[in-house]
Scaffold this motif. Sequence first.
Motif: not given
Length: 200
Positions: A155-163, A177-181
Motif C-alpha cells: 500500500y502506497s497512499l497519498t492523502v491531500i488534505v485542505r482546510y 473542516d477538512y476535505e481529503a483526496l
Amino acid sequence: MATHLVAPPAWSQPHSVSGLNAHSVLNIREDIDQTLDVGSSAIIGTIPHDASDVMVTGISVAIGDAKWREIKYNGTVGWVNARYLKPANMLLERPEALQCAGTEPFWNVAIDENASTFLSPDLESPIELDYLRLAPGIGRSDLWGHYLGSADGAYSLTVIVRYTEACSDGMSDLTYDYEALLLGLSASGAPAYGCCSISR
C-alpha cells in the motif's frame, strides 16, 4: 426544527470561551449530531467562562439558527454552541493527527506520524502504515500532502488534505473542516474524495 449544513467559523485548534459572564458556564451536550435536538441531549459537562483550552474536532452541525461544534475539554467529548467559542490564535495550524473517511467507495485513513492506518470494506482489519513524509502546499497554509506506505510495499497512499470549513460526507447533516483526496486506492490512479476531522 430546520437543519442545514454549515461552515464552522474557525480553525480546528485550541479555542477560548467568549461571551459568558463570570457566573456562567458553557454546557457540553451529548449526541446532538444524532438527535438534532439540543433539548433532549444530556448535559455531560461544563466549561468555565474563562477557559482557553477547548479543542474543537473540526465537526459542526446546524440546528435551527444555532451552530454547534464538537469539542473535547478535560477528557469530555461533546457539543457546544459555537457562538461562545473563539480561536485562541488566528493563524491556521496543521492538525497533528487526522481521521479521514470517504464513501463510494468507503475508506478510512488515520493520519498520525506515530500510528497511521488504512481500512476499506475488502480488508478484515486496518493496515498499519508508515508515515513517510509531509509536504505543505506550495504558497498555501491550508493545504498538506501526507505520504503513507505499508512496510511490505503493498500500500502506497497519498492523502491531500485542505482546510475548507465545508466538507460534507454526503450521508449526514455534519460538516467537516477538512476535505481529503486519497490517491492510491485505485490502480487507475483515480482520486477518492472524503472528509477529515481531528483525531480525538
